[in-house]
Design a protein around this motif. Structure first.
Motif, mmCIF file in Angstrom:
data_model
loop_
_atom_site.group_PDB
_atom_site.id
_atom_site.type_symbol
_atom_site.label_atom_id
_atom_site.label_comp_id
_atom_site.label_asym_id
_atom_site.label_seq_id
_atom_site.Cartn_x
_atom_site.Cartn_y
_atom_site.Cartn_z
ATOM 1 N N ASN A 11 38.371 16.593 68.193
ATOM 2 C CA ASN A 11 37.184 16.244 68.966
ATOM 3 C C ASN A 11 36.648 14.872 68.582
ATOM 4 N N GLU A 12 36.675 14.576 67.280
ATOM 5 C CA GLU A 12 36.203 13.272 66.794
ATOM 6 C C GLU A 12 37.093 12.149 67.314
ATOM 7 N N ARG A 13 38.411 12.377 67.284
ATOM 8 C CA ARG A 13 39.337 11.361 67.802
ATOM 9 C C ARG A 13 39.104 11.135 69.304
ATOM 10 N N HIS A 14 38.893 12.247 70.017
ATOM 11 C CA HIS A 14 38.631 12.138 71.460
ATOM 12 C C HIS A 14 37.337 11.365 71.710
ATOM 13 N N THR A 15 36.275 11.683 70.936
ATOM 14 C CA THR A 15 34.994 10.996 71.105
ATOM 15 C C THR A 15 35.139 9.509 70.830
ATOM 16 N N ALA A 16 35.844 9.158 69.754
ATOM 17 C CA ALA A 16 36.037 7.749 69.409
ATOM 18 C C ALA A 16 36.819 7.021 70.492
ATOM 19 N N LYS A 17 37.838 7.693 71.044
ATOM 20 C CA LYS A 17 38.652 7.100 72.110
ATOM 21 C C LYS A 17 37.818 6.851 73.354
ATOM 22 N N MET A 18 36.989 7.842 73.722
ATOM 23 C CA MET A 18 36.152 7.696 74.909
ATOM 24 C C MET A 18 35.070 6.637 74.713
ATOM 25 N N GLN A 19 34.544 6.504 73.494
ATOM 26 C CA GLN A 19 33.550 5.473 73.218
ATOM 27 C C GLN A 19 34.142 4.081 73.395
#
Length: 208
Positions: A11-19
């Motif tokens: 989830n953290e990797r996904h959030t960072a990617k989307m940011q």
């Protein structure tokens, strides 16, 4: 526990990617501050050219933007879009069904040329009227393909006389390259499958 930790990391990797993606998108959007009336062409052998164009007309109506439709070929047909506009939105959208059907139906070239010429004159009148924010020339590309109206005249008019903030949408198969060259937005509808080839006739609500 390990599974929960793995899911958190994902989830953290996904959030960072989307940011990162949002930041890049925001930078792009900051540089897009221009506005103009567009020349829009919908062409190709696939279904959806007129349907998409009418979607834009209804969107314009929803924004209280005066607009207009000139049909170069399908004038003899009763369509849902025409019924809706004429019965409910005639105060915002002028609708002119000026065609008499496809050339193989009329079988009269002089009659087809006369109808297309009259439709083009009405189209120019509507485009020149700056109160109209969008004008749809439905199936005009077919009239151009058969030489019913002069391509050079259409290109010159759109290039020189179209008001700066007026959108003009042109639909139909076989859009000429000269028209594509001056357009701001061109979509080529590609046919992958069509029920007509399986013996299915045009369906109400889908085709008309």
């Amino acid at each position: 526990m390990q599974k929960e930790k793995s899911e958190m990391n994902e989830n953290e990797r996904h959030t960072a990617k989307m940011q990162k993606k949002k930041a890049a998108r925001d930078r792009i959007m900051e540089s897009k501050d221009g506005e103009k009336g567009l020349i829009i062409v919908h062409t190709g052998n696939g279904k959806g050219k007129s349907s998409s164009a009418f979607g834009m007309i209804f969107r314009a109506i929803a924004h209280d933007m005066p607009c207009g439709v000139i049909q170069f070929i399908k004038g003899a047909w009763s369509t849902g879009e025409r019924t809706m506009i004429e019965e409910r939105f005639s105060d915002l959208c002028s609708f002119y069904a000026m065609g008499e059907g496809f050339t193989w139906e009329t079988q009269d070239k002089e009659r087809d040329i006369a109808a297309a010429t009259k439709a083009w004159e009405k189209a120019k009148e509507m485009i020149r009227d700056e109160k109209n924010k969008m004008v749809l020339l439905d199936e005009v590309n077919i009239a151009l393909k058969y030489g019913y109206i002069d391509l050079a005249d259409v290109v010159e008019f759109l290039s020189r006389e179209k008001p700066e903030m007026t959108h003009v949408v042109l639909t139909g198969r076989h859009a000429p390259q000269e028209l594509i060259d001056i357009a701001d937005l061109v979509t080529d509808m590609t046919m992958v499958k069509h029920p007509f080839r399986s013996g299915i006739k045009a369906q109400k609500g889908v085709e008309f």
